[in-house]
Motif scaffolding. Structure first.
Motif, PDB file in Angstrom:
ATOM      1  N   THR A   2     167.139  78.186 -22.560  1.00  0.00           N
ATOM      2  CA  THR A   2     167.857  79.352 -22.047  1.00  0.00           C
ATOM      3  C   THR A   2     169.270  79.357 -22.604  1.00  0.00           C
ATOM      4  O   THR A   2     170.036  78.424 -22.372  1.00  0.00           O
ATOM      5  N   SER A   3     169.625  80.396 -23.314  1.00  0.00           N
ATOM      6  CA  SER A   3     170.940  80.491 -23.931  1.00  0.00           C
ATOM      7  C   SER A   3     171.962  81.056 -22.949  1.00  0.00           C
ATOM      8  O   SER A   3     171.648  81.944 -22.151  1.00  0.00           O
ATOM      9  N   LEU A   4     173.182  80.546 -23.026  1.00  0.00           N
ATOM     10  CA  LEU A   4     174.294  81.111 -22.255  1.00  0.00           C
ATOM     11  C   LEU A   4     174.838  82.362 -22.917  1.00  0.00           C
ATOM     12  O   LEU A   4     175.499  83.180 -22.268  1.00  0.00           O
ATOM     13  N   ASP A   5     174.566  82.539 -24.194  1.00  0.00           N
ATOM     14  CA  ASP A   5     175.105  83.670 -24.929  1.00  0.00           C
ATOM     15  C   ASP A   5     174.495  84.977 -24.406  1.00  0.00           C
ATOM     16  O   ASP A   5     173.284  85.186 -24.482  1.00  0.00           O
ATOM     17  N   GLY A   6     175.327  85.818 -23.820  1.00  0.00           N
ATOM     18  CA  GLY A   6     174.879  87.079 -23.264  1.00  0.00           C
ATOM     19  C   GLY A   6     174.286  86.980 -21.880  1.00  0.00           C
ATOM     20  O   GLY A   6     173.828  87.990 -21.326  1.00  0.00           O
ATOM     21  N   ALA A   7     174.283  85.791 -21.295  1.00  0.00           N
ATOM     22  CA  ALA A   7     173.657  85.575 -19.990  1.00  0.00           C
ATOM     23  C   ALA A   7     174.496  86.164 -18.852  1.00  0.00           C
ATOM     24  O   ALA A   7     175.707  86.380 -18.988  1.00  0.00           O
ATOM     25  N   THR A   8     173.818  86.395 -17.740  1.00  0.00           N
ATOM     26  CA  THR A   8     174.490  86.749 -16.493  1.00  0.00           C
ATOM     27  C   THR A   8     174.256  85.593 -15.533  1.00  0.00           C
ATOM     28  O   THR A   8     173.110  85.297 -15.174  1.00  0.00           O
ATOM     29  N   VAL A   9     175.321  84.929 -15.144  1.00  0.00           N
ATOM     30  CA  VAL A   9     175.247  83.666 -14.415  1.00  0.00           C
ATOM     31  C   VAL A   9     175.744  83.843 -12.990  1.00  0.00           C
ATOM     32  O   VAL A   9     176.754  84.522 -12.758  1.00  0.00           O
ATOM     33  N   LEU A  10     175.060  83.235 -12.042  1.00  0.00           N
ATOM     34  CA  LEU A  10     175.557  83.167 -10.660  1.00  0.00           C
ATOM     35  C   LEU A  10     175.779  81.707 -10.309  1.00  0.00           C
ATOM     36  O   LEU A  10     174.866  80.887 -10.439  1.00  0.00           O
ATOM     37  N   VAL A  11     176.999  81.394  -9.870  1.00  0.00           N
ATOM     38  CA  VAL A  11     177.384  80.028  -9.508  1.00  0.00           C
ATOM     39  C   VAL A  11     177.686  79.983  -8.025  1.00  0.00           C
ATOM     40  O   VAL A  11     178.566  80.706  -7.535  1.00  0.00           O
ATOM     41  N   THR A  12     176.979  79.149  -7.275  1.00  0.00           N
ATOM     42  CA  THR A  12     177.340  78.942  -5.868  1.00  0.00           C
ATOM     43  C   THR A  12     178.405  77.857  -5.781  1.00  0.00           C
ATOM     44  O   THR A  12     178.484  76.976  -6.634  1.00  0.00           O
TER      45      THR A  12
END
Length: 235
Positions: A2-12
């Motif tokens: 899974t690439s971080l490039d262009g990702a939508t991330v949710l961090v708790t």
């Protein structure tokens, strides 16, 4: 992978030391958007960061967060709690219940809520669960017990979501140099080093991260007699 490039991330738990580093490093690796969640979200100056209220122990809060952030491709279950002492029989009722809700039930419920959305975008989605070396080394009282439970749940989720193309990553680490570990004199891992290892493993398609030597040693010790891991039992 899974690439971080262009990702939508949710961090708790984005307000804490590890959570903050996850937010920053995700953006550094090309994430398009990061939902930085906490019970009381902090203010961020980067327009790519979206503060979002989330209490992982509250079902209504989880439902509201998923409704507000349905485009998540990488979910990072980082929020955690620890008791004031590490004797499991000495914890208060509140310490036991709050640790179970925060460290185990909350991440599981959040992952379950996001699973259909992540599965619908199979191939570029992931769940990252932050465990602890104490999941394998039962000296942390209820903290160890809840992290062991989350480890088991992560393994189950990995098997269930693998056919849908969702990568599930479990992270084990000893002490990290954050406010939670301020009282320890043991060696501590820099949060930046931890997060870099986690994202490196995620982008490489790996399923488990042993982020420091403590985690490596403790996992290896699980195959030995119990007295090797807990020498006090041999006395």
């Amino acid at each position: 992978m899974t690439s971080l490039d262009g990702a939508t991330v949710l961090v708790t738990g984005a307000n804490g030391g590890i959570g903050t580093q996850f937010v920053r490093e995700a953006l550094a690796r090309g994430a398009a958007k990061v939902y930085a969640t906490a019970r009381t979200p902090r203010t961020w100056v980067d327009e790519r960061i979206f503060p979002l209220p989330l209490d992982v122990t509250d079902a209504a809060s989880i439902e509201a967060a998923v409704a507000a952030a349905p485009d998540v491709t990488i979910l990072i279950n980082n929020a955690g709690a620890s008791p004031s002492s590490f004797g499991i029989l000495n914890h208060t009722d509140e310490e036991i219940r709050s640790n179970i809700e925060t460290n185990f039930v909350g991440p599981l419920m959040l992952a379950r809520a996001y699973a259909p959305l992540l599965s619908a975008r199979a191939g570029e989605t992931a769940i990252i669960d932050i465990h602890s070396a104490m999941a394998w080394y039962a000296v942390g009282g209820i903290y160890s017990a809840t992290k062991a439970a989350l480890w088991s749940a992560t393994n189950s989720m990995r098997l269930e979501l693998h056919p849908a193309g969702v990568q599930v990553v479990g992270v084990h680490v000893g002490w990290v140099d954050t406010a939670m570990a301020a009282g320890s004199t043991d060696p501590k891992l820099d949060p930046a080093v931890l997060v870099a290892k986690v994202f490196d493993a995620t982008e490489a398609g790996e399923y488990e991260v042993l982020a420091d030597e403590t985690s490596v040693q403790v996992k290896a010790a699980l195959s030995a007699p119990l007295e090797a891991l807990y020498p006090q039992l041999a006395k």
